[in-house]
Design a protein around this motif. Sequence first.
Motif, PDB file in Angstrom:
ATOM      1  N   MET A  40       0.689  -1.191   0.133  1.00 52.04           N
ATOM      2  CA  MET A  40       0.114  -0.052  -0.004  1.00 52.04           C
ATOM      3  C   MET A  40       1.025   1.283  -0.035  1.00 52.04           C
ATOM      4  SD  MET A  40      -3.042  -1.166   2.604  1.00 52.04           S
ATOM      5  CE  MET A  40      -4.316   0.224   2.121  1.00 52.04           C
ATOM      6  N   THR A  41       2.149   1.078   0.517  1.00 50.45           N
ATOM      7  CA  THR A  41       3.128   2.389   0.664  1.00 50.45           C
ATOM      8  C   THR A  41       4.409   1.693   0.231  1.00 50.45           C
ATOM      9  OG1 THR A  41       3.965   1.971   2.772  1.00 50.45           O
ATOM     10  CG2 THR A  41       1.792   3.477   2.495  1.00 50.45           C
ATOM     11  N   ALA A  42       4.968   2.811  -0.152  1.00 45.15           N
ATOM     12  CA  ALA A  42       6.754   2.454  -0.781  1.00 45.15           C
ATOM     13  C   ALA A  42       7.174   1.723   0.465  1.00 45.15           C
ATOM     14  CB  ALA A  42       7.498   3.659  -1.041  1.00 45.15           C
ATOM     15  N   VAL A  80       9.389  -3.293  12.808  1.00 45.04           N
ATOM     16  CA  VAL A  80       9.529  -2.116  12.420  1.00 45.04           C
ATOM     17  C   VAL A  80       8.165  -1.510  11.633  1.00 45.04           C
ATOM     18  CG1 VAL A  80      10.867  -0.506  11.109  1.00 45.04           C
ATOM     19  CG2 VAL A  80      11.828  -1.940  12.913  1.00 45.04           C
ATOM     20  N   GLN A  81       7.842  -2.602  10.687  1.00 46.65           N
ATOM     21  CA  GLN A  81       6.743  -2.201   9.722  1.00 46.65           C
ATOM     22  C   GLN A  81       5.302  -2.148  10.583  1.00 46.65           C
ATOM     23  OE1 GLN A  81       3.895  -4.167   8.649  1.00 46.65           O
ATOM     24  NE2 GLN A  81       3.553  -2.991   6.739  1.00 46.65           N
ATOM     25  N   TRP A  82       5.114  -2.977  11.561  1.00 48.13           N
ATOM     26  CA  TRP A  82       3.821  -2.851  12.358  1.00 48.13           C
ATOM     27  C   TRP A  82       3.726  -1.476  12.968  1.00 48.13           C
ATOM     28  CZ3 TRP A  82       3.541  -2.185  17.795  1.00 48.13           C
ATOM     29  CH2 TRP A  82       2.094  -2.394  18.113  1.00 48.13           C
ATOM     30  N   ALA A  83       5.101  -1.053  13.611  1.00 44.41           N
ATOM     31  CA  ALA A  83       5.272   0.439  14.389  1.00 44.41           C
ATOM     32  C   ALA A  83       4.915   1.393  13.639  1.00 44.41           C
ATOM     33  CB  ALA A  83       6.581   0.229  14.994  1.00 44.41           C
ATOM     34  N   ILE A  84       5.652   1.372  12.265  1.00 44.80           N
ATOM     35  CA  ILE A  84       5.407   2.386  11.503  1.00 44.80           C
ATOM     36  C   ILE A  84       3.959   2.609  11.000  1.00 44.80           C
ATOM     37  CG2 ILE A  84       6.174   3.276   9.068  1.00 44.80           C
ATOM     38  CD1 ILE A  84       8.777   2.683   9.687  1.00 44.80           C
ATOM     39  N   LEU A  87       2.199   4.340  13.769  1.00 42.62           N
ATOM     40  CA  LEU A  87       2.418   5.664  13.683  1.00 42.62           C
ATOM     41  C   LEU A  87       1.887   6.346  12.523  1.00 42.62           C
ATOM     42  CD1 LEU A  87       6.172   5.529  14.666  1.00 42.62           C
ATOM     43  CD2 LEU A  87       4.176   6.374  16.251  1.00 42.62           C
ATOM     44  N   ARG A  88       1.780   5.711  11.439  1.00 36.90           N
ATOM     45  CA  ARG A  88       1.069   6.468  10.298  1.00 36.90           C
ATOM     46  C   ARG A  88      -0.543   6.758  10.660  1.00 36.90           C
ATOM     47  NH1 ARG A  88       0.519   3.336   6.205  1.00 36.90           N
ATOM     48  NH2 ARG A  88      -0.296   4.789   4.903  1.00 36.90           N
ATOM     49  N   LYS A  89      -0.991   5.675  11.327  1.00 41.95           N
ATOM     50  CA  LYS A  89      -2.446   5.481  11.680  1.00 41.95           C
ATOM     51  C   LYS A  89      -2.659   6.610  12.511  1.00 41.95           C
ATOM     52  CE  LYS A  89      -6.146   2.491  12.936  1.00 41.95           C
ATOM     53  NZ  LYS A  89      -6.582   1.303  13.623  1.00 41.95           N
ATOM     54  N   GLU A  90      -1.851   6.802  13.648  1.00 44.52           N
ATOM     55  CA  GLU A  90      -2.294   7.863  14.635  1.00 44.52           C
ATOM     56  C   GLU A  90      -1.614   9.053  14.357  1.00 44.52           C
ATOM     57  OE1 GLU A  90      -0.582   5.892  17.987  1.00 44.52           O
ATOM     58  OE2 GLU A  90      -1.844   4.124  17.662  1.00 44.52           O
ATOM     59  N   SER A  91      -0.975   9.413  13.474  1.00 45.29           N
ATOM     60  CA  SER A  91      -0.411  10.846  13.091  1.00 45.29           C
ATOM     61  C   SER A  91      -0.189  11.150  11.670  1.00 45.29           C
ATOM     62  CB  SER A  91       1.192  10.646  13.779  1.00 45.29           C
ATOM     63  OG  SER A  91       2.119  11.833  13.424  1.00 45.29           O
ATOM     64  N   ASP A  96       2.288  11.989   6.482  1.00 45.28           N
ATOM     65  CA  ASP A  96       2.896  13.075   5.644  1.00 45.28           C
ATOM     66  C   ASP A  96       4.265  12.593   5.264  1.00 45.28           C
ATOM     67  OD1 ASP A  96       0.370  13.668   5.127  1.00 45.28           O
ATOM     68  OD2 ASP A  96       0.735  15.649   6.296  1.00 45.28           O
ATOM     69  N   ALA A  97       5.386  12.456   6.049  1.00 43.70           N
ATOM     70  CA  ALA A  97       6.716  12.131   6.076  1.00 43.70           C
ATOM     71  C   ALA A  97       6.942  10.789   5.239  1.00 43.70           C
ATOM     72  CB  ALA A  97       7.097  12.064   7.168  1.00 43.70           C
ATOM     73  N   ILE A  98       6.032   9.815   5.520  1.00 40.60           N
ATOM     74  CA  ILE A  98       6.470   8.525   4.949  1.00 40.60           C
ATOM     75  C   ILE A  98       5.816   8.132   3.452  1.00 40.60           C
ATOM     76  CG2 ILE A  98       6.052   6.147   5.251  1.00 40.60           C
ATOM     77  CD1 ILE A  98       6.402   6.370   8.400  1.00 40.60           C
TER      78      ILE A  98
END
Length: 158
Positions: A40-42, A80-84, A87-91, A96-98
């Motif tokens: 879904m993302t890079a 790391v993938q789970w954590a990111i 973080l993407r879901k909550e922030s 936007d940065a990722i």
Amino acid sequence: MFFDNTIFDLIARGGILTAVALLWVVLLVQIVGLRSFSKMTAFDFVMTIASGSLLAGAAQASEWSAFAQAMIALAALFVVQWAIARLRKESDVVQDAIENEPVLLMVDGRFCTEAMDETRVTRSDIIAKLREANVLSFDEICAVVLETTGDKIGRAHV
């Protein structure tokens, strides 16, 4: 690892280590979820490539420490993938940065040359993707979008 430097050792290592590593990946996917290989993302795409590389390294390990390191690295990659993803879901800032934004490369049969220059996509790249989508004429094109994963999607008028 299993037998003393014989062909049986090569066969055992190739078969057993591959099976164990593959089961480890399946277990990690069950724990973390299917999103792990969603593309879904890079970042998800990189996750898929890195997992395959680590799985291959585990299957080719000639020592237990190398095998264990590959298994630990796979687990770390999933964490790391789970954590990111969390973080993407909550922030919105992290998201936007990722994430990349989809880019219109073609609209109503016309190339968007500025967007093509910015994304380094050529006319022949787009035309190849349109052929894959069985688009026969530019008049059929509503939009061609370069998705966040790098996929080019052609859409025809219905």
